[in-house]
Motif scaffolding. Sequence first.
Motif, short mmCIF file in Angstrom:
data_model
loop_
_atom_site.label_atom_id
_atom_site.label_comp_id
_atom_site.label_asym_id
_atom_site.label_seq_id
_atom_site.Cartn_x
_atom_site.Cartn_y
_atom_site.Cartn_z
N SER A 135 -29.94 16.18 10.63
CA SER A 135 -28.78 17.22 10.00
C SER A 135 -29.45 18.63 11.33
N PHE A 136 -30.87 18.60 10.97
CA PHE A 136 -31.66 19.92 11.18
C PHE A 136 -31.71 20.15 13.45
N PRO A 137 -31.45 18.74 14.00
CA PRO A 137 -31.58 18.81 15.72
C PRO A 137 -29.98 18.99 16.01
N HIS A 138 -29.26 18.99 14.73
CA HIS A 138 -27.83 19.22 15.41
C HIS A 138 -27.64 20.40 14.90
N ALA A 139 -28.03 21.47 14.64
CA ALA A 139 -28.09 22.48 13.90
C ALA A 139 -28.57 23.30 14.93
N GLN A 140 -29.70 22.65 14.74
CA GLN A 140 -30.58 23.32 16.23
C GLN A 140 -29.95 23.29 17.33
N GLU A 141 -29.01 22.49 17.93
CA GLU A 141 -28.03 22.36 19.21
C GLU A 141 -27.15 23.40 18.81
N ALA A 143 -26.56 26.02 17.65
CA ALA A 143 -26.98 27.46 17.05
C ALA A 143 -27.66 27.51 18.38
N LYS A 144 -27.76 26.95 19.14
CA LYS A 144 -27.77 27.30 21.03
C LYS A 144 -26.98 27.38 21.56
N ARG A 145 -25.76 26.93 21.13
CA ARG A 145 -24.39 27.32 21.69
C ARG A 145 -23.53 28.44 20.92
N GLY A 146 -24.23 29.05 20.02
CA GLY A 146 -24.02 30.56 19.14
C GLY A 146 -23.51 30.50 17.99
N TYR A 147 -23.22 28.74 17.88
CA TYR A 147 -22.37 28.67 16.34
C TYR A 147 -23.25 29.38 14.69
N ASN A 148 -23.56 29.12 14.14
CA ASN A 148 -24.42 29.22 12.86
C ASN A 148 -24.23 28.33 12.06
N ALA A 149 -25.28 27.33 12.19
CA ALA A 149 -25.45 25.80 11.55
C ALA A 149 -26.16 25.84 10.14
N HIS A 277 -27.86 1.34 13.88
CA HIS A 277 -27.53 2.79 13.12
C HIS A 277 -28.97 3.53 13.31
N GLY A 278 -28.19 5.38 13.04
CA GLY A 278 -29.31 6.49 13.09
C GLY A 278 -29.49 6.95 14.13
N PHE A 279 -28.80 7.08 14.53
CA PHE A 279 -29.63 7.59 16.19
C PHE A 279 -29.19 9.44 16.45
N GLY A 280 -29.32 10.12 15.93
CA GLY A 280 -29.02 11.64 15.45
C GLY A 280 -28.49 11.65 16.54
N LEU A 281 -28.87 12.74 17.72
CA LEU A 281 -28.43 13.47 18.73
C LEU A 281 -27.71 12.17 19.52
#
Length: 304
Positions: A135-141, A143-149, A277-281
């Motif tokens: 979840s942290f990597p997805h949130a980081q990405e 946020a880079k696009r302007g979304y609040n994660a 399973h579990g490949f994340g980004l």
Amino acid sequence: MMEEGGDGKMKEETFSLNSKISDVIRDEAFSGFGRLLFPVDLALSPVMTLKDLGKALLWYSYIRPERTVSLVNELKSRALAGERVFYDIYSPAEKAADPRKKDTGLFFFRGKPQGKTAILSAGGGFVYVGAMHDSFPHAQELAKRGYNAFAIIYRVGAREACEDLSRAIAFIHDHAGELQVDIRDYSLWGGSAGARMAAWVGTYGTGAFGERPYPQPAAVIMEYTGLSDVTGKEPPTYNCVGTTDGIAWYGTMKRRIEGIRANGTDADIEIFPGLPHGFGLGEGTVAEGWLERAVRFWQRQMKD
């Protein structure tokens, strides 16, 4: 920790692949919540490094230690710059009544002020919370696009996890002004067990899990979970999964998406050949770029 530079100013000391997890947890920038950066339900060695964290994250693949380092460094930089990067979702009284609620909360990757909001739940089989990969990597990405994660740390156990996610949705709605986020058309994201949370709360609503009813998400974004039930009340749903996933069979996910579509609701699925399973980004794999397509799916559902 901070150290003095050659110009006499204090500069930030960053973490590296060889930094110990225990040192990250104890860092002053993460005072009061550092332990929640890592799975509190796993017995992690005090000498384990960021480079080796992936060895402890059961059921996950393609874990990138460099991403882990970038995450803790970004959160530290944000905190030292005066941003609040962690929020409790339960009061001290609620935590006293249920001590397990002490191990919950929201990590906030801030995007643009008044930007749209995503809430992310990592997997871990309802045994632990694998946020550092799921979840942290997805949130980081995002946020880079302007979304609040917001990435939630929840109690393990399916019911409790959904209660915590529902509380997080309530908290963000009730504090949207203070947080400077646009909660309209929010999305729920999740991988594995976290995807089940997103689907269940998205479908049945926060009212089914102890909170007053809040608006349904505009979209649910799910990775690799074999959920099969379709009620007809599902929000628009995006799925992705690999063909060699031995935990969540892609056929089950495909049938569910077809069932949601049959009810007249927008739904989409990506099936990636050869991925487990579990490949994340999915960085460095055939799945790389799926997050961008999921964002476009979410944007398609936005009304405000």
